[in-house]
Design a protein around this motif. Structure first.
Motif, PDB file in Angstrom:
ATOM      1  N   ILE A  54       0.838  -1.204   0.000  1.00 43.98           N
ATOM      2  CA  ILE A  54       0.000   0.000   0.000  1.00 43.98           C
ATOM      3  C   ILE A  54       0.872   1.252   0.000  1.00 43.98           C
ATOM      4  CG2 ILE A  54      -1.593   1.353   1.406  1.00 43.98           C
ATOM      5  CD1 ILE A  54      -2.860  -1.283   2.300  1.00 43.98           C
ATOM      6  N   TYR A  56       3.988   1.680  -0.881  1.00 48.85           N
ATOM      7  CA  TYR A  56       4.790   1.900  -2.086  1.00 48.85           C
ATOM      8  C   TYR A  56       3.929   1.839  -3.337  1.00 48.85           C
ATOM      9  CZ  TYR A  56       9.104   1.752   0.545  1.00 48.85           C
ATOM     10  OH  TYR A  56      10.121   2.043   1.409  1.00 48.85           O
ATOM     11  N   GLN A  57       2.620   1.660  -3.172  1.00 51.00           N
ATOM     12  CA  GLN A  57       1.703   1.572  -4.311  1.00 51.00           C
ATOM     13  C   GLN A  57       2.279   0.629  -5.365  1.00 51.00           C
ATOM     14  OE1 GLN A  57      -1.278   4.191  -4.783  1.00 51.00           O
ATOM     15  NE2 GLN A  57      -1.063   3.457  -2.706  1.00 51.00           N
ATOM     16  N   ASN A  58       2.700  -0.533  -4.908  1.00 55.96           N
ATOM     17  CA  ASN A  58       3.405  -1.442  -5.799  1.00 55.96           C
ATOM     18  C   ASN A  58       2.527  -2.649  -6.117  1.00 55.96           C
ATOM     19  OD1 ASN A  58       5.167  -3.612  -6.649  1.00 55.96           O
ATOM     20  ND2 ASN A  58       6.836  -2.215  -6.163  1.00 55.96           N
ATOM     21  N   SER A  59       2.167  -2.752  -7.388  1.00 59.61           N
ATOM     22  CA  SER A  59       1.246  -3.815  -7.800  1.00 59.61           C
ATOM     23  C   SER A  59       1.840  -5.198  -7.604  1.00 59.61           C
ATOM     24  CB  SER A  59       0.865  -3.647  -9.262  1.00 59.61           C
ATOM     25  OG  SER A  59      -0.085  -2.640  -9.397  1.00 59.61           O
ATOM     26  N   LEU A  60       3.142  -5.338  -7.851  1.00 62.99           N
ATOM     27  CA  LEU A  60       3.739  -6.671  -7.715  1.00 62.99           C
ATOM     28  C   LEU A  60       3.755  -7.095  -6.256  1.00 62.99           C
ATOM     29  CD1 LEU A  60       6.650  -6.673 -10.277  1.00 62.99           C
ATOM     30  CD2 LEU A  60       4.344  -7.549 -10.483  1.00 62.99           C
ATOM     31  N   ALA A  61       3.982  -6.119  -5.366  1.00 60.89           N
ATOM     32  CA  ALA A  61       3.955  -6.447  -3.939  1.00 60.89           C
ATOM     33  C   ALA A  61       2.551  -6.882  -3.540  1.00 60.89           C
ATOM     34  CB  ALA A  61       4.403  -5.247  -3.114  1.00 60.89           C
ATOM     35  N   TYR A  62       1.541  -6.178  -4.070  1.00 56.26           N
ATOM     36  CA  TYR A  62       0.164  -6.611  -3.849  1.00 56.26           C
ATOM     37  C   TYR A  62       0.013  -8.048  -4.345  1.00 56.26           C
ATOM     38  CZ  TYR A  62      -2.250  -2.189  -2.703  1.00 56.26           C
ATOM     39  OH  TYR A  62      -2.718  -1.061  -2.094  1.00 56.26           O
ATOM     40  N   PHE A  66      -1.083 -11.259  -2.199  1.00 51.13           N
ATOM     41  CA  PHE A  66      -2.338 -11.964  -2.467  1.00 51.13           C
ATOM     42  C   PHE A  66      -2.073 -13.417  -2.829  1.00 51.13           C
ATOM     43  CE2 PHE A  66      -4.201  -7.639  -3.765  1.00 51.13           C
ATOM     44  CZ  PHE A  66      -4.494  -7.382  -2.439  1.00 51.13           C
TER      45      PHE A  66
ATOM     46  N   TYR B 125      10.802  -5.869  -5.720  1.00 49.04           N
ATOM     47  CA  TYR B 125       9.824  -5.211  -6.590  1.00 49.04           C
ATOM     48  C   TYR B 125       9.889  -3.693  -6.475  1.00 49.04           C
ATOM     49  CZ  TYR B 125       7.543  -9.797  -6.730  1.00 49.04           C
ATOM     50  OH  TYR B 125       7.259 -11.108  -6.880  1.00 49.04           O
ATOM     51  N   LEU B 126      10.393  -3.189  -5.348  1.00 51.03           N
ATOM     52  CA  LEU B 126      10.430  -1.747  -5.170  1.00 51.03           C
ATOM     53  C   LEU B 126      11.453  -1.122  -6.104  1.00 51.03           C
ATOM     54  CD1 LEU B 126      10.259  -1.554  -1.290  1.00 51.03           C
ATOM     55  CD2 LEU B 126       8.408  -1.670  -2.945  1.00 51.03           C
ATOM     56  N   PHE B 182      -6.492  -9.560  -6.332  1.00 50.92           N
ATOM     57  CA  PHE B 182      -5.741  -8.503  -7.008  1.00 50.92           C
ATOM     58  C   PHE B 182      -6.694  -7.512  -7.667  1.00 50.92           C
ATOM     59  CE2 PHE B 182      -3.391  -6.582 -10.471  1.00 50.92           C
ATOM     60  CZ  PHE B 182      -2.246  -6.201  -9.821  1.00 50.92           C
ATOM     61  N   PRO B 186      -9.738  -3.556  -2.265  1.00 48.48           N
ATOM     62  CA  PRO B 186      -9.737  -2.089  -2.389  1.00 48.48           C
ATOM     63  C   PRO B 186      -8.316  -1.517  -2.279  1.00 48.48           C
ATOM     64  CG  PRO B 186     -11.383  -2.820  -0.810  1.00 48.48           C
ATOM     65  CD  PRO B 186     -10.584  -4.017  -1.153  1.00 48.48           C
ATOM     66  N   ARG B 187      -7.969  -0.685  -3.253  1.00 46.99           N
ATOM     67  CA  ARG B 187      -6.650  -0.050  -3.232  1.00 46.99           C
ATOM     68  C   ARG B 187      -6.738   1.247  -2.424  1.00 46.99           C
ATOM     69  NH1 ARG B 187      -5.750  -4.253  -5.555  1.00 46.99           N
ATOM     70  NH2 ARG B 187      -4.188  -4.561  -7.159  1.00 46.99           N
ATOM     71  N   LEU B 188      -5.780   1.411  -1.551  1.00 50.61           N
ATOM     72  CA  LEU B 188      -5.737   2.609  -0.731  1.00 50.61           C
ATOM     73  C   LEU B 188      -4.547   3.459  -1.147  1.00 50.61           C
ATOM     74  CD1 LEU B 188      -6.164   0.747   2.646  1.00 50.61           C
ATOM     75  CD2 LEU B 188      -7.960   1.903   1.389  1.00 50.61           C
ATOM     76  N   GLY B 189      -4.625   4.730  -0.779  1.00 54.78           N
ATOM     77  CA  GLY B 189      -3.453   5.580  -0.983  1.00 54.78           C
ATOM     78  C   GLY B 189      -2.411   5.227   0.067  1.00 54.78           C
ATOM     79  N   ARG B 318       8.075   6.235  -9.198  1.00 52.37           N
ATOM     80  CA  ARG B 318       7.781   4.944  -9.836  1.00 52.37           C
ATOM     81  C   ARG B 318       6.967   5.264 -11.077  1.00 52.37           C
ATOM     82  NH1 ARG B 318       3.874   5.452  -6.068  1.00 52.37           N
ATOM     83  NH2 ARG B 318       5.324   5.084  -4.389  1.00 52.37           N
ATOM     84  N   TRP B 526       1.659  -4.760 -19.621  1.00 51.14           N
ATOM     85  CA  TRP B 526       2.052  -5.089 -18.231  1.00 51.14           C
ATOM     86  C   TRP B 526       2.021  -3.834 -17.377  1.00 51.14           C
ATOM     87  CZ3 TRP B 526       2.870  -8.990 -15.050  1.00 51.14           C
ATOM     88  CH2 TRP B 526       3.743  -8.855 -13.978  1.00 51.14           C
ATOM     89  N   VAL B 530      -1.147  -4.004 -15.186  1.00 47.81           N
ATOM     90  CA  VAL B 530      -0.716  -4.643 -13.940  1.00 47.81           C
ATOM     91  C   VAL B 530      -0.082  -3.627 -12.995  1.00 47.81           C
ATOM     92  CG1 VAL B 530       0.705  -6.423 -12.910  1.00 47.81           C
ATOM     93  CG2 VAL B 530      -0.390  -6.835 -15.116  1.00 47.81           C
ATOM     94  N   LEU B 531       1.017  -3.019 -13.463  1.00 49.61           N
ATOM     95  CA  LEU B 531       1.768  -2.157 -12.541  1.00 49.61           C
ATOM     96  C   LEU B 531       0.984  -0.912 -12.159  1.00 49.61           C
ATOM     97  CD1 LEU B 531       5.353  -2.461 -13.980  1.00 49.61           C
ATOM     98  CD2 LEU B 531       4.179  -3.836 -12.281  1.00 49.61           C
ATOM     99  N   ASP B 532       0.190  -0.388 -13.111  1.00 49.70           N
ATOM    100  CA  ASP B 532      -0.537   0.839 -12.813  1.00 49.70           C
ATOM    101  C   ASP B 532      -1.930   0.566 -12.298  1.00 49.70           C
ATOM    102  OD1 ASP B 532       1.497   2.551 -13.432  1.00 49.70           O
ATOM    103  OD2 ASP B 532       1.065   2.427 -15.555  1.00 49.70           O
ATOM    104  N   TYR B 533      -2.184  -0.707 -11.936  1.00 47.52           N
ATOM    105  CA  TYR B 533      -3.517  -1.035 -11.439  1.00 47.52           C
ATOM    106  C   TYR B 533      -3.636  -0.572  -9.992  1.00 47.52           C
ATOM    107  CZ  TYR B 533      -7.888  -3.511 -10.964  1.00 47.52           C
ATOM    108  OH  TYR B 533      -9.204  -3.818 -10.757  1.00 47.52           O
ATOM    109  N   GLN B 534      -3.882   0.733  -9.832  1.00 47.00           N
ATOM    110  CA  GLN B 534      -4.073   1.279  -8.502  1.00 47.00           C
ATOM    111  C   GLN B 534      -5.497   1.812  -8.410  1.00 47.00           C
ATOM    112  OE1 GLN B 534      -2.008   0.874  -6.085  1.00 47.00           O
ATOM    113  NE2 GLN B 534      -0.295   0.086  -7.234  1.00 47.00           N
TER     114      GLN B 534
END
Lengths: 327, 665
Positions: A54, A56-62, A66, B125-126, B182, B186-189, B318, B526, B530-534
């Protein structure tokens, strides 16, 4: 105190749910599932990973979080599958003497499915001093696998070790599924044999001679009669090996009962508390049987006529074990 | 049969094997960013642990452990210049992950190691979230899960492959549930701010410009951003992606006036139809964005500065997705001269005498500003100027030297020189940097803009028309604008010369180029899906499938979808319809079936023994075998010690044989 009351209520509730049944098939109604301590720790790790995702708003970490959470959920199904349908059955258990460890053989039947790391053990019994045993086995899908459980038998009588706990943490160790099973396990516990002298009541068939001192049956004073030819059924312990080695054939050392009459092991002839008396009688039943000597056993309300042999011995021991016990 | 608690027991071999493999796989992608001694530490620790397993070495003592820990922390401090920041934290994490291996004795230690491993995979991943990184990271995860499975195999010798197989099965079965989570969790800030990956290794435009710097940047084939247009892509020579403007010149370097462009909402007039597009920008560690003129974005975090560029409130740490609308033919500040226009006349007090002289000469010739600018451009077009990626280094009065002596330069030389001359002729002018053009991926209908598309051009201000764009590079090398850098410098073979294996160098080979474009399209998908799926994308996705989007709906879908998926998997995994008989019953029912075929049916409530006796009478040829089975069955039924199915299956086989013989006779 509240604790014993609660635990007995808990026991009563369990007893009402779990009926003795042999064999028992583990069904959905009797399997309980909860995360283990390690599973809870894994959950905490997942929460930390989710926070990282959350922040790092990182999709892969999500995604990884999961995936692992999903693996945790899926492992519940696998753990359950590992248990459901398993059939447990108990074989007869040999009798033991009080104070010895009774051993119970349980058979696990995979019933068409391979089972991994099934732990069988006693339902926790805090009063038990000896360490409760547990047994981990893998069961192939077509096999009957034995598991031997042991438990100290403290008191004479019919010993019921109680419910079994069957548990599995397979495959990940994060989830445990368990069940309480009552296979109606029971075994006979003979009195603990205690060595000692026995006042000998010689069975004369007539009234006792007053004033005559009762002879005493004890180790070392019984008369060595001599040697006789071996007959099938004689105890091997009494073979005269020295004679055999001299080439004189199989000879057996023969002991005579005092007076050449049958021995009656009589409970009432002994003094003291019930249990020591039974222990002494038990000792002599074993001893006399070992000597291939005929004897009779008399207990209040019970009389076993003079006889000899293993069946007679077992019958006597059984009577001793169950004396005064509602079987 | 007293045993230690399960968690205190030693680690089974299968688990230890996978632990070592998984650790290698976890650390491998980190190695590029770790100090070299970490690798040496890992090899030493792994060797040590294997020797301990083979009973040839001992576990480290408390003193050795403490020394190793202090040494490692000191090492991280020395090689990273501190212990704070994400980078140092990751190095510390990896080091802890390595050191823990040596002291792993019990299953609980192994569990700690496995959990650390999962977290270390995540930290990778970071820094890097390419497709291949993500795909590769499945390997360490499978290894760690295998180690976890291996821990459950108590004492029994289990082949490592079977634990791996089970771990893979678990992972595959987890995929549907993972997808539900995935898509709908719910995606949070961000809840609080954390240290971000450091700027190390980011190539891109810088916040100042000196001769040779953009040429340097153009050696990189790295991706700057991708843009996909809602409508047809505008013509190539319209694609001027503005990033920064420079209005200060110190004689060598072009920079921005500090706080010069703070004032927002400059005056402008929209002309023509708007162009709508979305941009996925790679990490730049800088706040400025890329957009066509004059751009506008609905995003609250994006502002338009007074020089018409877009800027984000925070640096782009990012990959960043934004939508923008541009009016390509808009007029910029056409009316009154603003502070920005006044600043665009600044020049150093001295230097470049020949350029200044030329400017005065032009001023005398042309009273019209536009005509003067045209004359400058004509000079570049008509004189033998060369567009090159290898410009000579110039000292002293660099603009003079470039304009009148060497006449070789890259876009920043031309833009800088022209701006200088215009200013010397009293025309407000400034340098604009950004990217020009881009490569169209026709399959995905989007543009890829790479670092070698970096460009610098000029805009000068004319009363009534506002800021007018002039690109001197176009005069020298029209190919650069029309067809891209590779064509423009094809004569000197300098395109991506530092990178002989870049697939971008082989764009002329059809199949390589097709592969490259497909790979890029995959990456684009991708990135985008995937990556921008916020929060934003999730909202629009939910809007599309459900018609509305809010957190309650999401939670509902997660719970319901999760239950449905789990239920379906439960049925598939547990197969409740498959109720098997116990081995003895199975054998007996086979026996029954055999006799049924011969016409001997078991009567209701007929016991096995009477049934067998009756069958033996009815089938005298097989009577012996029937009795044999019956005997074996009874024996097994009442066997107290240990039941075997072998005698039963032997008896069955004998029976089958004799019945078969009877039939053929």
């Amino acid at each position: 105190m509240a604790t014993p009351g609660r635990s007995s209520r808990w026991d009563r509730w369990l007893a009402s749910r779990i009926r003795p049944e042999n064999p028992t098939r583990l069904t959905q109604q009797r399997i309980y599932i909860l995360p283990t301590l390690e599973g809870v720790a894994f959950g905490c790790v997942l929460v930390v990973m989710l926070l990282a995702a959350i922040n790092y708003q990182n999709s892969l970490a999500y995604g990884l979080t999961f995936l692992l959470a999903a693996v945790l959920f899926i492992s519940v199904l696998h753990t359950y599958r590992n248990m459901v349908g398993l059939v447990l059955s108990a074989a007869n258990s040999p009798p033991v003497f009080a104070g010895d460890v009774a051993s119970f053989r349980i058979h696990l039947d995979g019933a068409g499915r391979a089972r991994r790391a099934i732990v069988t053990g006693w339902q926790a019994a805090p009063t038990q001093t000896a360490p409760a045993s547990s047994h981990t086995v893998d069961v192939e899908h077509d096999a009957l696998v034995p598991a031997d459980l042991s438990r100290e038998a403290l008191t004479r009588g019919r010993f019921r070790p109680g419910r079994l706990r069957v548990e599995s943490r397979f495959p990940l160790g994060l989830i445990k599924a368990w069940s309480w099973v009552d296979l109606d396990l029971a075994t006979l516990v003979y009195p603990r044999p205690v060595e000692g002298d026995l006042p000998l009541d010689v069975h004369t068939g007539s009234e006792k001679e007053a004033g005559a001192q009762s002879p005493v049956l004890s180790m070392g004073v019984d008369d060595f009669q001599g040697l006789r030819r071996y007959q099938p059924g004689d105890s091997k312990r009494r073979l005269h090996w020295k004679a055999y080695s001299r080439g004189q054939g199989l000879l057996v050392k023969d002991f005579a009962a005092a007076g050449g009459q049958d021995v009656i092991l009589d409970f009432d002839a002994l003094a003291g508390a019930i249990e020591p008396r039974l222990s002494l009688l038990c000792y002599w039943v074993l001893e006399l049987s070992g000597r291939q000597q005929t004897f009779a056993l008399r207990l209040p309300g019970e009389y076993i006529a003079a006889d000899v042999g293993d069946a007679h011995r077992d019958r006597c021991l059984r009577v001793l074990a169950l004396h005064g016990v509602q079987a | 049969m007293s045993k230690k608690p399960a968690m205190e027991q030693a680690i089974p071999r299968a688990s230890l094997t996978w632990l070592l493999v998984a650790q290698f796989l976890v650390i491998l992608p980190h190695l590029g960013h770790l100090p070299l001694w970490i690798s040496a530490l890992w090899i030493a620790c792994a060797y040590w642990r294997i020797q301990v397993y083979r009973m040839r070495a001992r576990f480290p003592s408390a003193l050795v452990k403490a020394a190793l820990m202090v040494g490692t922390i000191a090492g991280v401090y020395l090689s990273r210049g501190g212990l704070v920041g994400l980078d140092a934290a990751v190095v510390l994490l990896v080091a802890a992950f390595i050191l823990k291996l040596v002291e792993v004795r019990t299953r609980r230690d192994a569990l700690v190691l496995i959990y650390l491993g999962f977290f270390t995979v995540l930290t990778r991943y970071l820094f890097d979230s390419e497709i291949l990184t993500a795909a590769f990271s499945l390997l360490p995860v499978a290894g760690l899960l295998s180690a976890l499975v291996g821990l459950q195999h108590s004492g029994v010798v289990v082949r490592p492959w079977s634990t791996l197989k089970l771990a893979m099965t678990l992972m595959l079965q987890a995929v549907p549930l993972m997808l539900v989570l995935f898509l709908f969790f719910p995606r949070l800030g961000p809840l609080w701010s954390l240290p971000q990956p450091s700027e190390r290794g980011v190539t891109g435009l810088s916040d100042s410009m000196a001769p040779g710097e953009i040429a340097e940047l153009s050696r990189s084939g790295g991706l700057a951003f991708r843009a996909s247009f809602d409508d047809p892509v505008p013509a190539r020579n319209q694609l001027y992606w503005r990033a920064l403007t420079f209005d200060r010149f110190d004689g060598r370097r072009w920079t921005q006036t500090p706080q010069g462009f703070a004032a927002a909402s400059p005056d402008w007039q929209a002309v023509g139809d708007p162009v709508r597009y979305s941009v996925i920008m790679e990490r730049s560690a800088k706040p400025w964005l890329f957009a066509l003129d004059v751009a506008q974005s609905d995003d609250d975090a994006i502002r338009r500065k007074s020089d018409f560029r877009l800027e984000r409130t925070r640096p782009v740490e990012r990959t960043f997705f934004y939508r923008a609308t541009s009016w390509i033919d808009a007029r910029l500040e056409p009316e009154s001269p603003s502070a920005a226009v006044r600043r665009a006349l600044q020049l150093p007090a001295t230097g470049e005498p020949r350029a200044r002289g030329w400017a005065q000469e032009l001023r005398r010739q042309y009273s019209d500003d536009r005509a003067l600018a045209e004359a400058v451009l004509r000079q570049f077009r008509e004189q033998p100027y060369v567009y090159t990626l290898r410009p000579p280094t110039l000292e002293g009065d660099a603009i003079d030297a470039f304009l009148f002596d060497t006449r070789r330069g890259f876009c920043e030389h031309y833009a800088g020189a022209m701006t200088f001359v215009l200013r010397a002729a009293n025309i407000p002018a400034r340098v604009v940097t950004g990217y020009q053009g881009g490569e169209l991926n026709t399959a995905g209908n989007y543009l890829q803009v790479r670092q070698f598309d970096a460009h610098a051009w000029v805009e000068y201000w004319i009363e009534g028309a506002g800021w007018v764009r002039a690109d001197p590079t176009f005069q020298v090398a029209p190919d650069r604008i029309e067809r891209g850098l590779e064509e423009a410098v094809s004569g000197e073979q300098s395109f991506l010369e530092g990178d002989p294996f870049s697939p971008l160098r082989y764009r002329h080979l059809g199949w390589i180029n097709t592969l490259r474009l497909q790979w890029d399209e995959l990456n684009y998908g991708w990135q985008r899906w995937v990556l921008d799926y916020q929060a934003e994308q999730q909202g629009s996705f939910l809007q599309r499938i459900m018609g509305h989007s809010d957190k309650t709906t999401l939670i509902g879908i997660v719970l319901l979808g999760g239950l449905v998926v789990l239920g379906a998997l439960a049925i598939w995994i547990i197969k409740p319809w498959r109720r098997r008989l116990a081995p003895l019953d199975r054998a007996f029912s086979q026996f029954e079936r055999l006799l049924q075929k011969e016409g001997v049916q078991r009567l209701p409530a007929e016991g096995p023994r009477t049934y067998a006796a009756r069958a033996a009478q009815a089938l005298p040829a097989a009577a012996n075998e029937i009795r044999g089975f019956s005997r074996a069955y009874e024996q097994q039924c009442y066997e107290t010690d240990d039941a075997h199915t072998q005698p039963l299956s032997d008896a069955l086989r004998a029976l089958r044989r004799s019945l078969g013989k009877g039939a053929t006779r």
